[in-house]
Scaffold this active site. Sequence first.
Site, PDB file in Angstrom:
ATOM      1  NE  ARG A 144       9.459 -19.881   4.785  1.00 43.22           N
ATOM      2  CZ  ARG A 144      10.299 -20.342   5.756  1.00 43.22           C
ATOM      3  NH1 ARG A 144      11.404 -19.468   5.926  1.00 43.22           N
ATOM      4  NH2 ARG A 144      10.477 -21.425   6.190  1.00 43.22           N
ATOM      5  CE1 TYR A 204      -3.035   1.999  -0.655  1.00 36.88           C
ATOM      6  CE2 TYR A 204      -1.477   0.492   0.496  1.00 36.88           C
ATOM      7  CZ  TYR A 204      -2.647   0.628  -0.026  1.00 36.88           C
ATOM      8  OH  TYR A 204      -3.633  -0.280  -0.343  1.00 36.88           O
ATOM      9  CG  ASP A 237       6.357   3.578  -1.339  1.00 38.42           C
ATOM     10  OD1 ASP A 237       6.488   3.180  -2.902  1.00 38.42           O
ATOM     11  OD2 ASP A 237       5.549   2.934  -1.131  1.00 38.42           O
ATOM     12  CE  LYS A 295      -0.547  -0.211  -6.125  1.00 40.11           C
ATOM     13  NZ  LYS A 295      -1.597  -1.053  -5.990  1.00 40.11           N
TER      14      LYS A 295
HETATM   15  N1  LCS Z   1       3.182   1.671  -1.682  1.00 34.28           N
HETATM   16  C1  LCS Z   1       2.407   2.578  -2.343  1.00 34.28           C
HETATM   17  C2  LCS Z   1       2.875   3.944  -3.049  1.00 34.28           C
HETATM   18  C3  LCS Z   1       1.177   2.083  -3.155  1.00 34.28           C
HETATM   19  O1  LCS Z   1       0.277   3.056  -3.740  1.00 34.28           O
HETATM   20  C4  LCS Z   1       0.908   1.192  -2.461  1.00 34.28           C
HETATM   21  C5  LCS Z   1      -0.695   0.324  -2.763  1.00 34.28           C
HETATM   22  C6  LCS Z   1       1.431   0.192  -1.799  1.00 34.28           C
HETATM   23  C7  LCS Z   1       2.845   0.816  -1.205  1.00 34.28           C
HETATM   24  C8  LCS Z   1       1.184  -1.276  -1.203  1.00 34.28           C
HETATM   25  O2  LCS Z   1       1.346  -2.215  -2.132  1.00 34.28           O
HETATM   26  P1  LCS Z   1       0.295  -3.582  -2.285  1.00 34.28           P
HETATM   27  O3  LCS Z   1       0.611  -4.206  -1.213  1.00 34.28           O
HETATM   28  O4  LCS Z   1      -0.954  -3.158  -2.651  1.00 34.28           O
HETATM   29  O5  LCS Z   1       1.107  -4.205  -3.461  1.00 34.28           O
HETATM   30  N2  LCS Z   1      -1.552   1.216  -3.536  1.00 34.28           N
HETATM   31  C9  LCS Z   1      -2.733   1.238  -3.659  1.00 34.28           C
HETATM   32  C10 LCS Z   1      -3.600   2.405  -4.291  1.00 34.28           C
HETATM   33  O6  LCS Z   1      -3.201   3.454  -4.297  1.00 34.28           O
HETATM   34  N3  LCS Z   1      -4.616   1.930  -4.552  1.00 34.28           N
HETATM   35  O7  LCS Z   1      -4.916   0.527  -4.391  1.00 34.28           O
HETATM   36  C11 LCS Z   1      -3.566   0.003  -3.936  1.00 34.28           C
END
Ligand code: LCS
Length: 398
Positions: A61, A114, A187, A212
């Site tokens: 951790r 998001y 971000d 992503k």
């Molecule tokens: N930041 C952005 C710009 C994102 O598009 C997402 C997830 C996150 C943070 C969060 O990341 P995660 O915890 O899912 O790894 N975006 C998504 C989307 O547009 N469709 O499904 C997930």
Amino acid sequence: MDEINQPAHKSTKAIHAGMLKKPVFGEVSVPIFQTSTFSFHSADEGAARFSGEEDGFIYTRMGNPTIRALEECVASLENGYKGMATASGMAAITTVFLALLDQGSHMVGTASVYGPTRVVAEREFSRFGVTSTFVDTSDLNTIEKAIQLPHTRIIYVETPANPTLSVTDIKAVAQLAHKNNLMLIVDNTFASPCLQRPLELGADIVIHSLTKFINGHSDVVGGIIVTKDEMLYNKIKPVLNLFGGTMDPHQAWLVLRGVRTLPLRIEKAQENAARLSSFLLNHPKVKWVNYIGLPGHPQHHIAKKQMDGFGSMISFGVHNGLDGGKIVMDNVRLFTLAVSLGGVESLIEHPASMTHASVPREERESAGIRDELIRVSVGCEHFEDLKNDLDQALHKIP
Ligand code: LCS
């Protein structure tokens, strides 16, 4: 791999940065150190590791060689100080909020982020006395008006934004933030470090959903925080360790495998996206197209200045609004109807009822996330196959 960290090009860094400095058996891939804990040679050594007098791993951790390799690789691509890998992109975001916001503090964020990023601030952090204002951060004056000194602590920008693809001028916002003693967090998920490096433009912290583009194969959820300096790293790292939103070694290994081809994938996907955006723009069933690379995009000039390319995300609206959009989503054969983005396969989704459904309608619409907006993440397939698929689906609209 220190000698690689600074001077190398991104395609070299993606493959080499973070590789173990002392391979155990001459391995050319980082092994998965699937262990929860690390033994000490003596009680004194254990104490020295805990006190920080001696470097070395203690407990996964708090750190692990496979996870560290990924952290070094992404930090190197971002030209940052160090990275902290997290269980998800949301864990990266909430860890930064937990570390930098106190009761009574305020943040300014991009309206079209998001969905859950906005919800976690407005619905969850508000329970602990943190307030937030989400505005159109592509407009500097609007940000300035939203700052509430002395309570505002951070400006949180998502650029390009999900799903409107609005672009914020990172350099200008960094200057505004620092003039007011605020920190700028970006971000960078939609661009990836291949196309945009916010720390070089003055941001203090970069976060990613590794789920992503960086992983790129739609098979892992993960996140990372990269800071510009040691001071911020030392502020955030203990919070991550204590709240526990950390990554697993196997997860890190999969992302390390994905990141090695990041520049190749980005190049192919954005070439496809640029061609698809022109195709859509001229299609009789399409009403409007948002793609940063199109000269008609309202912040095309800013993107051109701060990005090395325009990426592979497109949003568009078709005739007959949402009904028309549903026909497209229900009739594609090669594009997959699924949320997420940044993988080698092309995806299509409807933000208002899916990724951004948790944001109240009024806020969603004022952020530009209208019901008729359809989002596509363009992958690495052959362009003609992608074009033909969208074309046949669009022609199903009456
Ligand atoms: N930041 C952005 C710009 C994102 O598009 C997402 C997830 C996150 C943070 C969060 O990341 P995660 O915890 O899912 O790894 N975006 C998504 C989307 O547009 N469709 O499904 C997930």
